[in-house]
Scaffold this active site. Sequence first.
Site: not given
Ligand code: SAM
Length: 289
Positions: A108, A33, A158, A160-161, A64, A140
Amino acid sequence: MSEQRWLTETAFANMRLSFEVTRVLQADHSPQQRIDLIENPLFGKVLMLDGATQVTSADEFIYHEMMAHVPILAHGAVRDVLIVGGGDCGLAEEVLKHAGITRVMQVEIDAQVVEFARSHFAEFNAAAFADPRFTIEIADGADFVGTTDQRFDVILVDSTDPIGAGAVLFTKNFYAGLRRCLRPGGIVVTQSGVPFVQRDEFTTAIRNLARVFPVAECYVLATPSYAGGHMALGWGSLDRDPCDPPLEILAERASTLATRYYTSEVHRAAFALPRYILDAKIAAIAADR
Ligand code: SAM
């Protein structure tokens, strides 16, 4: 005169939120990303992934605390916690405040987010990295919950969108994976978007939660940097009603916890949904019946 610069969030179709930039700390692509990290006079450090605000140093505590303490204090006897996503590790810090918790595992997908969060957000994640109860696996989250033999009392998504790598974390299959990793009496909490500006994200998350969990609810919080109104967190469980336990028990369990947003009253009130969110939740679940 120096030109004032702004970093604009591009996550929403019909709205833009811009942060004044006093310093660019990172503007980069990981294999997963786009990563932008800037400094802003009000919010401190602001992290965006693929144009969506993830965390700011000034208001991270709100999201959090509410994601961690609501299920942990409602459960009352949590030992093992799984965090899916959570790259900035601010959520892990809140979870680890609970002395009874013996293990916090974070899965993560992006090692680069973790590494620079460790360098740039030490003010809220240094305690987690120093805690022997905390481990991170780079994988993943959907693959992990679909295959692991490990079981957890609370699972926190927690994410991403639902774009790019995060899309899978809103699917029915993923929630089914969460269910298989949950111990009896366990609770799942999921990032479910800002219903006013991300109605589809919210309804997809709630509908899929309800397809998998007999108890599928949501609760709300207000974070300045997640613009557009209340943010929703989904609640999934086989048997835990979010109205339990009574307020006095929550207050007793929270009595030694240092927080800036969470209180037992806020915990209870967070499940009282504004009418437009309640209606969207009911419609999302009813669409399947
Ligand atoms: N609090 C934030 C929000 O609501 O926008 C989210 C924060 S955290 C940084 C989101 C994390 O999800 C990112 O670091 C991203 O790399 C991770 N992520 C996205 N897809 C994922 C997946 N399939 N498996 C594990 N982690 C994932």
